[in-house]
Design an enzyme around this catalytic site. Structure first.
Site, PDB file in Angstrom:
ATOM      1  N   THR A  84       3.775   7.251  -1.661  1.00 37.17           N
ATOM      2  CA  THR A  84       2.872   7.795  -2.665  1.00 37.17           C
ATOM      3  C   THR A  84       3.214   9.271  -2.804  1.00 37.17           C
ATOM      4  O   THR A  84       3.671   9.877  -1.848  1.00 37.17           O
ATOM      5  CB  THR A  84       1.414   7.652  -2.196  1.00 37.17           C
ATOM      6  OG1 THR A  84       1.130   6.271  -1.980  1.00 37.17           O
ATOM      7  CG2 THR A  84       0.433   8.202  -3.205  1.00 37.17           C
ATOM      8  N   ARG A 134      -2.094  -5.998  -7.457  1.00 36.44           N
ATOM      9  CA  ARG A 134      -2.651  -5.259  -6.328  1.00 36.44           C
ATOM     10  C   ARG A 134      -2.830  -3.792  -6.701  1.00 36.44           C
ATOM     11  O   ARG A 134      -1.955  -3.172  -7.281  1.00 36.44           O
ATOM     12  CB  ARG A 134      -1.717  -5.372  -5.121  1.00 36.44           C
ATOM     13  CG  ARG A 134      -2.180  -4.593  -3.872  1.00 36.44           C
ATOM     14  CD  ARG A 134      -1.538  -3.227  -3.793  1.00 36.44           C
ATOM     15  NE  ARG A 134      -1.885  -2.526  -2.534  1.00 36.44           N
ATOM     16  CZ  ARG A 134      -1.551  -1.274  -2.276  1.00 36.44           C
ATOM     17  NH1 ARG A 134      -0.872  -0.580  -3.155  1.00 36.44           N
ATOM     18  NH2 ARG A 134      -1.900  -0.715  -1.125  1.00 36.44           N
ATOM     19  N   THR A 184      -1.785   9.415   1.444  1.00 38.80           N
ATOM     20  CA  THR A 184      -0.643   8.507   1.385  1.00 38.80           C
ATOM     21  C   THR A 184      -0.618   7.673   2.651  1.00 38.80           C
ATOM     22  O   THR A 184      -0.756   8.195   3.754  1.00 38.80           O
ATOM     23  CB  THR A 184       0.687   9.270   1.242  1.00 38.80           C
ATOM     24  OG1 THR A 184       1.778   8.348   1.390  1.00 38.80           O
ATOM     25  CG2 THR A 184       0.828  10.385   2.271  1.00 38.80           C
TER      26      THR A 184
END
Length: 285
Positions: A154, A182, A205
């Site tokens: 991320t 998802r 993250t």
């Protein structure tokens, strides 16, 4: 220019011989793009946009494939001054999901748009869209074929500007082999992203499901507001809750005084910051 900026490019399992100078160069570019901005909101948007445009990080162009070999991206932004927020989820063609998230915040009454609705909104707003092939890098395709469990890729940014306003932004391609549809913590306000001028700005993250269950970003801010904890203490405590749920990862945060925290409980986390004095720091492990 922004007084303080911190960014991350993902955390998790990574080999020490893999991250090269290219990663460091993109992190530096993102910090510089953010530091040139006048507001915290512009700073986090600029930083995340640079990271989304790089195939090295799992967001935008470098997004992972889901189990059906498709790209689905999520992003969010939050303005700490008025607690405004915007997000998009499960988008496939928007070149910079962070820009779409910001427009959701600024141009609609909503916080989160998903799927086809988010795509339609982005096109109507004139945002650049790409053919799915733009996002299909060979590195990510190879990871899907090998069922490789890569680091939790991320990207995110947090900032404090000269007017005392905080902002946060997060963007991701999820993780390799995820089920279609998802959605992780990145587009969920309070889980992967949060900003409140009364406390701090946070971008996370890691294992998204654990970050959602622990409401990590909001938990960090709430610990500061209601318990009087320091930024560093609150961030570490919020991350410990992730570990209790069997998750790993990290977060970046900046408080209203310009303190920065970047804790992680994984092997590494791509991260960087520019402090009040203009000193730049970039690290991975």
């Amino acid at each position: 220019m922004s007084t303080v900026i911190a960014i991350h490019g993902g955390a998790g399992v990574m080999r020490r011989d893999q991250p090269g100078p290219q990663h460091t160069a993109v992190l530096k570019q993102a910090l510089e793009a953010a530091y040139r901005q006048k507001t915290a909101l512009d700073a986090v948007t600029a930083a995340v946009r640079v990271l989304e445009d790089s195939p090295l990080f799992n967001a935008g162009r470098g997004s992972c494939f889901n189990a059906e070999g498709e790209i689905e991206m999520d992003a969010s932004v939050m303005d700490g001054r008025e607690l405004r927020a915007g997000a998009v989820a499960a988008v496939r063609t928007i070149r910079n999901p962070v820009l779409a998230a910001r427009l959701v915040m600024e141009k609609t009454r909503h916080v989160l748009l998903a799927g086809d609705g988010a795509e339609k909104f982005a096109r109507e707003q004139g945002l650049p869209v790409e053919d799915p092939s733009y996002f299909a890098t060979e590195t990510r395709r190879a990871a899907l074929k090998r069922n490789l469990k890569s680091h939790h890729g991320t990207v995110g940014a947090v900032a404090l500007d000269g007017d005392g306003n905080l902002a946060a932004a997060t963007s991701t391609g999820g993780y390799t082999g995820k089920l279609p549809g998802r959605i992780g913590d990145s587009p969920l306000i309070g889980a992967g992203t949060y900003a409140d001028n009364r406390a701090c700005a946070v971008s996370g993250t890691g294992l998204g499901e654990a970050f959602i269950r622990a409401a990590v970003a909001y938990d960090t801010a709430a610990r500061m507001r209601y318990r009087g904890e320091s930024l560093a203490s609150a961030a570490r405590a919020a991350l410990r809750n992730v570990a209790r749920l069997g998750g790993d990862g990290g977060l970046i945060a900046v408080d209203r005084r310009g303190n920065v925290a970047m804790p992680f409980n994984s092997e590494g986390m791509y991260r960087g910051s520019i402090d009040r004095r203009g000193k730049t720091t970039i690290a991975i492990f």
